[in-house]
Design a protein around this motif. Structure first.
Motif, PDB file in Angstrom:
ATOM      1  N   ASP A 142      56.613  33.010  42.719  1.00 37.70           N
ATOM      2  CA  ASP A 142      56.067  33.571  41.248  1.00 37.70           C
ATOM      3  C   ASP A 142      56.221  32.461  39.947  1.00 37.70           C
ATOM      4  O   ASP A 142      55.261  32.119  39.741  1.00 37.70           O
ATOM      5  CB  ASP A 142      57.077  34.730  40.177  1.00 37.70           C
ATOM      6  CG  ASP A 142      56.884  35.816  41.479  1.00 37.70           C
ATOM      7  OD1 ASP A 142      55.222  36.608  41.569  1.00 37.70           O
ATOM      8  OD2 ASP A 142      58.212  36.985  41.289  1.00 37.70           O
TER       9      ASP A 142
ATOM     10  N   ARG B  72      53.339  32.505  37.108  1.00 40.10           N
ATOM     11  CA  ARG B  72      53.902  34.339  36.926  1.00 40.10           C
ATOM     12  C   ARG B  72      55.591  34.644  36.258  1.00 40.10           C
ATOM     13  O   ARG B  72      56.256  34.570  37.170  1.00 40.10           O
ATOM     14  CB  ARG B  72      54.305  34.968  38.366  1.00 40.10           C
ATOM     15  CG  ARG B  72      52.218  34.705  38.553  1.00 40.10           C
ATOM     16  CD  ARG B  72      52.462  36.241  39.992  1.00 40.10           C
ATOM     17  NE  ARG B  72      52.853  35.597  40.802  1.00 40.10           N
ATOM     18  CZ  ARG B  72      52.759  35.232  42.526  1.00 40.10           C
ATOM     19  NH1 ARG B  72      50.829  34.989  42.115  1.00 40.10           N
ATOM     20  NH2 ARG B  72      53.211  34.513  43.438  1.00 40.10           N
TER      21      ARG B  72
ATOM     22  N   ASP C  11      56.041  36.004  34.103  1.00 36.15           N
ATOM     23  CA  ASP C  11      56.313  38.060  33.412  1.00 36.15           C
ATOM     24  C   ASP C  11      57.324  38.786  34.737  1.00 36.15           C
ATOM     25  O   ASP C  11      57.507  39.757  34.802  1.00 36.15           O
ATOM     26  CB  ASP C  11      55.123  38.542  32.699  1.00 36.15           C
ATOM     27  CG  ASP C  11      54.205  38.030  34.772  1.00 36.15           C
ATOM     28  OD1 ASP C  11      53.925  37.616  35.220  1.00 36.15           O
ATOM     29  OD2 ASP C  11      53.973  39.226  34.457  1.00 36.15           O
ATOM     30  N   LYS C  12      57.449  37.572  35.819  1.00 36.67           N
ATOM     31  CA  LYS C  12      57.929  38.383  37.270  1.00 36.67           C
ATOM     32  C   LYS C  12      59.783  37.632  36.720  1.00 36.67           C
ATOM     33  O   LYS C  12      60.519  38.141  37.788  1.00 36.67           O
ATOM     34  CB  LYS C  12      57.290  38.171  38.093  1.00 36.67           C
ATOM     35  CG  LYS C  12      55.971  38.381  38.412  1.00 36.67           C
ATOM     36  CD  LYS C  12      55.788  39.164  38.906  1.00 36.67           C
ATOM     37  CE  LYS C  12      54.269  40.393  38.941  1.00 36.67           C
ATOM     38  NZ  LYS C  12      54.375  41.217  38.969  1.00 36.67           N
TER      39      LYS C  12
ATOM     40  N   ARG D 208      63.649  37.843  36.426  1.00 36.92           N
ATOM     41  CA  ARG D 208      64.700  38.725  36.070  1.00 36.92           C
ATOM     42  C   ARG D 208      65.819  38.273  35.360  1.00 36.92           C
ATOM     43  O   ARG D 208      66.490  37.196  35.616  1.00 36.92           O
ATOM     44  CB  ARG D 208      65.349  39.451  37.730  1.00 36.92           C
ATOM     45  CG  ARG D 208      64.220  39.721  38.181  1.00 36.92           C
ATOM     46  CD  ARG D 208      64.828  40.758  39.468  1.00 36.92           C
ATOM     47  NE  ARG D 208      63.492  41.063  40.198  1.00 36.92           N
ATOM     48  CZ  ARG D 208      63.589  41.309  41.233  1.00 36.92           C
ATOM     49  NH1 ARG D 208      64.536  41.575  42.179  1.00 36.92           N
ATOM     50  NH2 ARG D 208      62.398  41.764  41.618  1.00 36.92           N
TER      51      ARG D 208
END
Length: 300
Positions: free
Chosen positions: A283, A288, A290-291, A293
């Protein structure tokens, strides 16, 4: 010659077997550490202050629950760290409400109280106006202001080894790691070589990108939390079953540490909360963000 090639060449020159050098190199990571630097050092970003947001984009969290701005880095100005696939340009902005994120506790999903916002190069941006009523927005348990003073960041690349190598302690590690420790016959020499090639900086980091995750306080660390969910609530009624569950847990933790990298680790303005953003390596390479955590940790 990159840093891994430099290390391998130096280790082979000391007659350390190549297969052992390769096994050790698989555990060696290079991270970007940033501190509040002096005016003479190149700026790579900022802690605090106001973010530069894309024109037309509202403050993360919105007017109803805006997220405190931790800081940002200029990806083009950052030094390159092998194995850390950060974008080559653009900027990365970090937002976190540490109290709410700690309460949210969602190890397998995103948190509404944490955000890593990537702004590609060439995007029209402007310094964001503070959210309305921000002067009265403080944290519930501590009197921390919503906005904190801006401080410039300078950065350097730091070699990082997993805790089990640093501490020579594999009691709670996987069988794979225990076997690896037995195979690293020249471990002291290899660790010493890392220190010789890249001496430790005499300053602390306010922000860490990449490397290994720090486990702080008494709660389970991020990898343990994710691994426990991934392997499921398997039967643990007997000593044998418990032993097998923990064996699976440690192996899953080892796998996750290979796949997930700390996108950012940082001290908050609180004395007892520490921010930790993790992202899967694939990611990260694909941008990415937005992935990501978030695993806010309580230090006590």
């Amino acid at each position: 010659m990159n840093r891994y090639e430099q290390f391998r060449s130096a280790a082979l020159d000391r007659d350390i077997p190549g297969d052992e050098v390769d096994k050790f190199s698989d555990q060696l990571r290079f991270a970007i550490w940033a501190s509040t630097g002096s005016a003479e050092e190149e700026s790579v970003g900022q802690l605090g202050g106001l973010p530069r947001l894309p024109v037309g984009v509202e403050w993360p969290g919105g007017e109803s629950y805006p997220l405190p701005f931790i800081g940002s880095v200029d990806c083009a100005a950052l030094p390159r760290a092998e194995g850390l696939a950060l974008p080559e340009d653009g900027s990365l902005l970090l937002f976190l409400h540490h109290e709410e994120d700690m309460e949210e506790h969602s190890p397998l999903g995103g948190s509404p109280y944490a955000q890593a916002l990537y702004v590609p190069a060439g995007t029209d941006t402007a310094v964001a106006s503070p959210p309305s009523d921000h002067d009265s927005a403080t944290f519930f348990h501590e009197n921390i202001p919503f906005l904190i003073p801006e401080r410039r960041l300078s950065a350097w690349v730091q070699p990082v080894l997993p805790d089990w190598i640093e501490e020579r302690d594999v009691e709670f590690e996987s069988d794979t790691v225990k076997q690896l420790l037995d195979e690293l016959k020249h471990l002291d020499e290899l660790c010493a070589l890392v220190g010789e090639l890249w001496p430790a900086q005499d300053r602390s980091a306010a922000l860490r990108l990449g490397g290994y995750g720090m486990e702080i306080g008494g709660q389970d660390g991020p990898w343990t939390q994710m691994a426990s969910i991934n392997i499921g609530d398997r039967p643990r009624g007997s000593d044998l079953q418990r032993a097998e569950w923990f064996r699976l847990l440690h192996e899953e933790e080892r796998r996750l540490r290979q796949e997930w990298v700390p996108l950012a680790q940082f001290h908050t303005e609180s004395d007892v909360y520490y921010g930790c953003f993790l992202i899967n390596s694939d990611d990260l390479a694909a941008r990415r963000f937005d992935k990501m955590r978030s695993f806010t940790m309580f230090t006590e």
